[in-house]
Design an enzyme around this catalytic site. Structure first.
Site, PDB file in Angstrom:
ATOM      1  N   VAL A  98       0.840  -1.203   0.000  1.00 37.51           N
ATOM      2  CA  VAL A  98       0.000   0.000   0.000  1.00 37.51           C
ATOM      3  C   VAL A  98       0.877   1.256   0.000  1.00 37.51           C
ATOM      4  O   VAL A  98       0.607   2.229  -0.712  1.00 37.51           O
ATOM      5  CB  VAL A  98      -0.897   0.019   1.266  1.00 37.51           C
ATOM      6  CG1 VAL A  98      -1.653   1.334   1.377  1.00 37.51           C
ATOM      7  CG2 VAL A  98      -1.862  -1.145   1.263  1.00 37.51           C
ATOM      8  N   ASP A  99       1.919   1.227   0.807  1.00 37.30           N
ATOM      9  CA  ASP A  99       2.833   2.363   0.946  1.00 37.30           C
ATOM     10  C   ASP A  99       3.417   2.757  -0.419  1.00 37.30           C
ATOM     11  O   ASP A  99       3.391   3.941  -0.817  1.00 37.30           O
ATOM     12  CB  ASP A  99       3.950   1.930   1.914  1.00 37.30           C
ATOM     13  CG  ASP A  99       4.668   3.092   2.570  1.00 37.30           C
ATOM     14  OD1 ASP A  99       4.271   4.242   2.331  1.00 37.30           O
ATOM     15  OD2 ASP A  99       5.623   2.831   3.323  1.00 37.30           O
TER      16      ASP A  99
END
Ligand code: AR6
Length: 178
Positions: free
Chosen positions: A38-39
């Site tokens: 996600v990052d």
């Protein structure tokens, strides 16, 4: 008389960077300087403004990094959101119960969103990827924590699940109301 209600919870299958909400939550690491999952997706899609804001936070307030279970907000750059809230989930451990830290990620992010004046917030299934948390337990902690909070003006909490397995696990937990 005032009534206090938990926010409405919605499940969506997809990519969190596609969501039009006030806040997108990032499953970050304590460096705040990016990573995979996600990052990586948030920084790629949101552009360099987010990383610049993270670097500034490191330089000003979080010289040693952001502690596990804590949350901090930055601009959302080019994303269709107003803010990104970065939170650091715990790495799963079979030997040590770190559930309280995972619950803290959801709780702190929600309260920070409320302080910012957000009405909607999208969460990924924090810690269930690279950090190895089992999806069923991660879903239980996420849903229970959110349903236990009253965080006006936040009205909608969206869990954005990347794959079918995650979606099913969250659906089951939500059907039982945590
Ligand atoms: N949208 C929604 N969910 C996603 C997306 C996406 N674009 N991409 C992955 N997922 P992870 P963690 C799901 O690994 O476990 C980073 O390197 C994924 O399938 O992103 O908290 C950070 O910098 C999984 O179910 O986060 C940290 O070092 C969930 O999101 C570390 O990973 C979380 O997976 C954090 O690990």
């Amino acid at each position: 008389m005032s009534t206090s209600v938990s926010p409405a919870v919605r499940l969506v299958r997809g990519d969190i960077t596609d969501q039009s909400v006030d806040v997108i939550v990032n499953a970050a690491n304590s460096s705040l300087l990016g990573g995979g999952g996600v990052d990586g997706a948030i920084h790629r899609r949101g552009g360099p403004e987010i990383l610049a804001a993270c670097r500034e936070l490191r330089a000003s307030q979080y010289g040693k990094g952001l502690a596990t279970g804590r949350a901090v907000a930055t601009t959302a750059g080019r994303l269709a959101a107003r803010w990104v809230i970065h939170t650091v989930g715990p790495v799963f451990s079979g030997a040590q119960d770190r559930s309280a830290l995972l619950a803290s990620c959801y709780r702190e992010s929600l309260h920070l969103a409320a302080e910012l004046g957000a009405r909607s917030i999208a969460f990924p299934a924090i810690s269930t990827g690279i950090y190895g948390w089992p999806m069923d337990d991660g879903a239980r902690i996420a849903v229970r924590t959110v349903l236990a909070e009253t965080v006006a003006p936040v009205e909608e909490v969206r869990f954005v699940l990347f794959d079918a397995h995650a979606y099913v696990e969250f659906e089951e937990v939500l059907a039982m109301r945590g």
